[in-house]
Structures are given as structure tokens and as C-alpha cells.
Design an enzyme around this catalytic site. Structure first.
Site, PDB file in Angstrom:
ATOM      1  N   ARG A  64       0.817  -1.213   0.000  1.00  0.00           N
ATOM      2  CA  ARG A  64       0.000   0.000   0.000  1.00  0.00           C
ATOM      3  C   ARG A  64       0.854   1.268   0.000  1.00  0.00           C
ATOM      4  O   ARG A  64       0.434   2.312  -0.487  1.00  0.00           O
ATOM      5  CB  ARG A  64      -0.923   0.014   1.223  1.00  0.00           C
ATOM      6  CG  ARG A  64      -1.917  -1.128   1.264  1.00  0.00           C
ATOM      7  CD  ARG A  64      -2.745  -1.079   2.536  1.00  0.00           C
ATOM      8  NE  ARG A  64      -3.366  -2.366   2.825  1.00  0.00           N
ATOM      9  CZ  ARG A  64      -4.167  -2.598   3.853  1.00  0.00           C
ATOM     10  NH1 ARG A  64      -4.428  -1.614   4.710  1.00  0.00           N
ATOM     11  NH2 ARG A  64      -4.682  -3.798   4.054  1.00  0.00           N
ATOM     12  N   GLU A 116     -10.777  -1.734  -6.113  1.00  0.00           N
ATOM     13  CA  GLU A 116     -11.328  -0.776  -5.153  1.00  0.00           C
ATOM     14  C   GLU A 116     -10.408   0.426  -4.980  1.00  0.00           C
ATOM     15  O   GLU A 116      -9.203   0.336  -5.175  1.00  0.00           O
ATOM     16  CB  GLU A 116     -11.502  -1.472  -3.792  1.00  0.00           C
ATOM     17  CG  GLU A 116     -12.255  -0.626  -2.774  1.00  0.00           C
ATOM     18  CD  GLU A 116     -11.901  -0.990  -1.340  1.00  0.00           C
ATOM     19  OE1 GLU A 116     -12.704  -0.669  -0.452  1.00  0.00           O
ATOM     20  OE2 GLU A 116     -10.828  -1.564  -1.103  1.00  0.00           O
TER      21      GLU A 116
END
Length: 482
Positions: free
Chosen positions: A100, A171
Site C-alpha cells: 500500500r 477498489e
């Protein structure tokens, strides 16, 4: 390139793409044309966007967990377990924290240490490090539709690898994966970087592959008023549509008051369709996702199941297209696969019992829908005005002015002036509206609702109400009474 809400040309996209694919060696394994051909082989029963279209048409609410581990075989086993034992309709690959933050070297170390330990030492699936070939093993070994779930401000390489590998849903967004997740990353950068992800999705759509895109609805997760999350969802939906995305899921995080939660999902879908049509994006499908309670959970498993069941009931009665399911181990850390499956089965049972029931269109529900719409329109229209007719530019300026503001956000680019608190019935209102561009009657509505609760509790309206409400559910109730 200058930030603006305008579809990128193929030349503009490819110029940046050449650099993106160089950021980690596995980027060399991405071949767009081959990825399109592979996507064409995925059957409808494992295609995320197609399953959502079918569910919307049939008025169904699909279930989906969060899940991800470091190693490919273990990840496959986990997802298949949640599919069979948890009866999950849709499946995720939750990405690890190193990926991330684009820390691929650290993610690689995590993979190697996990191999030595014989168990996952990462809190998710490091898809970038596994590359197209490794990720495709997951796609080919799991009997279900797969979505990438993460929390990444710069998710461009992750998008390239997972879409080429056969994932059919992705997403995130430039606002929703920045403001709640990062401290010092500018909105200009994340909106721009997510335009890349949306343009990539749009390119697949131009080749006949409709990959689902889902902005992250709950934002910071705790006591976020519906109009705040709705405004962000609609903006991210519009930004995606401009880049050619054809299948978009708008999300909302449970607040806890049943009427408000049902009203929020209904208002979200109507607002999404209204603003898409208003700006000329009509050749697309919009669906909704309801996130079960994103705040603190009780440690007691029995009490945690009650929170899960309440979220399941709200999702079913609101007719959300899908629900993101929590586990009875939320307060304890990363759940076991067995606990994850139990949360799924609990939710599935509740949905099955309620699928034929219709929540009555009461005056209270209608008022709540109208209030959410009115508040959201105030924000969206002001963002559009600040941007001179451009939502990308307007979003940056709106956060600077506090016209858009997310409570409890870590980002220094959110003013954090608004303060939410519950009213006497548990609906989330605003104790302090900050700089939100609400009309005087909307501001008065919130003040009256907070004052009504203060009178009932025999105390002055104060910041203590906000604190009490944050911890209320973990302590066994909805409203943080003294």
C-alpha cells in the site's frame, strides 16, 4: 500533465505507463493485449461486474469478506475456505501494508520471512511482488469473482498487475484512499494517480472488458455523516466515468441507526444516477455496497455477532447490491479464517431471512432521504463551482476551504473542523458543521437534533458527546449516554 477532469489521451496514458511499469521488476511481465485476451476467458460466474449487474437486476444483496495473506498457496486456501465454508458470494484480495505504501522491497522480505516461518507474516497479499504469473495462479485456483481491496494512495502498478492477471474489480479512489490513509500526500497527486487507474480500467472497457471500480465509501469509518461519504463517492464515480469506466459501485459505511442507514443507501444510488446523468455519463451501471460497522467492536464474540447481524439487517433492508462483512474478532486483531467464515454465514442467514421483506416507506424514512440528498447536493454543487465546472480541481479547492471535510482524518489536507455526534435516536448528525456549505435550515436541523439529545440526557451539548459516541458500540450500546 495538469490536473483536470478530462479523459486522458492514449499518448498521455502511455507516456506515464512506461514509467509506472519500471517501478518494480514484475511490471515487465504486464502485457495489456495479453491481459485483455485473458480477461475474455473468465466465465460470468467468476466475473465481478457481471455478478453485480445480475444482483441489482434481481434485488439481491451479495456477501463479501476482507481477507489476504502473504503466500500464494495459503491465499488460495483462505479464499476457497471463505467461499465454501463462509458461503461468500464475492471474494477479495486484501493487500498488505508495505504494498500500500509502494514499499515492494519490504514486501519481498515479508514473503521470504513468511516462507521460512511457514505462515503469513504480512497483513495481506503482496500482489505486486507476486507479479502477473503469481497472481494469475490465484485467479485460476479460486472458484469465485475476485476484487483487489487495499488502501493505496498510488495504486497504479498494483492495478496493472492485477487487472492483467484477471481480477475483475478494483477498489479505491484518489480521495478515499488518500484522506483516510495518508498524512502528507497531496490530493493533486492522488487524484492524478487514480485517474491513471481509471483510464486503465476504461481502456479495458474499450476492448470489451468491463472491470468493476469501487470507491472506498466509509472513509475514516467512525461517525461519518452520509452526506460527506456520499459526496466523495459521487465525485470519485464521476472522475472514473470520465476516464471510461462502465461499472461503478458506490459505498457507504454503516452508522447504526436503521432508518438513516436504509435512507443513506437509497439516497446514494439515486444521487449517483442523478449526477452521472447530469454530467452526461449514462452508458454505465451503478451499484451500491454497504460496509458493516467500521468503528470499535466489542471483544466478546457473542456481542460482536450482534453488531454483525445489525449490519446485515441494514444491508438487506436497504437493498444494497453487496455488503462487506466483519468478523467476531474485529476487536482482537487479524481474524482466523474460521471467524471470518462465521461472520459471513451470520450475514448470509440474516439476508436470506429478510430478502423478501420490504422496509416501509415511512414519513421518517422519506425525511431522512431528502435531508441526505439536500446536504450532499450542497457539497457537490459547491465543489463543482469552486472547480469552475471541474470536479478534480474543485475537490482540491474544496478540501482547502473545508467545503469537503472528513472527520478524524490523518491527512493534513483535511481541515478536520466538522464534528459528528449522534442525535437522541442514534442517527449521526453534526455537532459542528465546520465550513460545510449547508443552507441555514440544514444547519438549524443539525443543531436542533443535537440540542434534543442534550436535553434528554440532562447535559450541555459538548465535545464529550463526540467522544462518548466513538466508544459506545464497543461498550455495548449505540448512543454514548452519560
Amino acid at each position: 500533465m495538469e490536473l483536470k477532469n478530462k479523459k486522458w489521451s492514449l499518448d498521455e496514458f502511455n507516456a506515464i505507463r512506461a514509467e509506472v511499469l519500471k517501478t518494480w521488476p514484475t511490471g515487465e511481465g504486464v502485457n495489456f493485449e495479453e491481459g485483455v485476451k485473458y480477461q475474455e476467458t473468465i466465465p460470468a460466474k467468476r466475473h465481478f461486474a457481471k455478478l453485480l449487474v445480475k444482483a441489482k437486476k434481481n434485488g439481491e444483496t451479495l456477501t463479501q469478506p476482507r481477507a489476504g495473506v502473504a503466500l500464494i498457496d495459503e491465499h488460495i486456501n483462505l479464499l476457497n475456505f471463505l467461499r465454501t465454508e463462509g458461503e461468500a458470494d464475492l471474494l477479495p484480495s486484501t493487500i498488505d501494508s508495505y504494498t500500500r505504501q509502494n514499499q515492494y522491497k519490504e514486501a519481498q522480505n515479508g514473503i521470504e520471512e513468511s516462507l521460512k516461518a511457514g505462515r503469513s507474516l504480512l497483513n495481506g497479499f503482496p500482489a505486486v511482488n507476486h507479479g502477473v504469473e503469481g497472481v494469475r495462479r490465484v485467479v485460476e485456483s479460486v472458484d469465485g469473482a475476485l476484487q483487489v481491496r487495499h488502501g493505496t494512495p498510488d495504486a497504479r502498478l498494483l492495478a496493472e498487475i492485477t487487472m492483467a492477471a484477471g481480477y475483475t474489480s478494483y477498489e479505491g479512489g484518489g480521495i478515499s484512499y488518500n484522506i483516510p490513509y495518508a498524512k502528507s500526500v497531496s490530493l493533486e497527486k492522488t487524484i492524478f494517480d487514480w485517474q491513471y487507474c481509471d483510464r486503465l480500467t476504461g481502456l479495458y472497457a474499450e476492448h470489451g472488458i468491463e472491470i468493476n471500480r469501487e470507491p472506498f465509501g466509509p472513509l475514516t469509518g467512525t461517525l461519518v455523516p452520509p452526506s460527506i461519504s456520499h459526496a466523495v463517492a459521487v465525485i470519485e464515480g464521476i472522475l472514473a466515468a470520465e476516464q471510461g469506466v462502465k461499472n461503478i459501485t458506490l459505498g457507504y459505511g454503516q452508522c447504526g441507526n436503521l432508518v438513516q442507514d436504509i435512507a443513506a443507501i437509497r439516497a446514494l444510488e439515486e444521487l449517483g444516477e442523478e449526477y452521472m446523468a447530469k454530467h452526461g455519463y449514462q452508458d454505465m451501471v451503478l451499484t451500491t455496497v454497504f460496509h458493516q460497522w467500521m468503528g470499535g467492536f466489542p471483544q466478546d464474540e457473542a456481542k460482536a455477532f450482534a453488531v454483525i447481524s445489525w449490519g446485515a439487517a441494514a444491508a438487506a433492508l436497504s437493498k444494497a447490491t453487496k455488503v462487506i462483512v466483519k468478523t467476531p474478532h474485529e476487536a482482537l486483531g487479524i481474524p482466523t479464517k474460521e471467524a471470518n467464515a462465521m461472520g459471513l454465514r451470520t450475514t448470509k442467514q440474516m439476508i436470506n431471512m429478510l430478502k423478501d421483506q420490504v422496509f416501509p416507506q415511512t414519513r421518517e424514512l422519506e425525511l431522512e432521504i431528502n435531508m441526505i440528498k439536500a446536504e450532499t447536493r450542497c457539497i457537490l454543487d459547491k465543489v463543482f463551482e469552486l472547480g469552475g465546472g471541474d470536479y478534480a480541481i474543485g475537490t482540491v479547492r474544496a478540501f482547502e476551504a473545508g467545503v469537503l471535510d472528513v472527520p478524524f482524518a490523518p491527512s493534513k489536507f483535511s481541515l478536520n473542523k466538522i464534528l459528528p455526534a449522534r442525535d437522541n435516536n442514534g442517527a449521526v448528525r453534526l455537532f459542528d458543521v465546520g465550513n460545510l456549505p449547508f443552507t441555514p435550515d440544514i444547519v438549524a436541523f443539525h443543531q436542533d437534533k443535537i440540542a434534543e439529545r442534550a436535553k434528554a440526557e440532562g447535559r450541555a451539548a459538548s465535545f464529550q458527546m463526540v467522544i462518548d459516541d466513538i466508544y459506545a458500540i464497543s461498550k455495548g450500546r449505540l448512543v454514548g449516554r452519560p
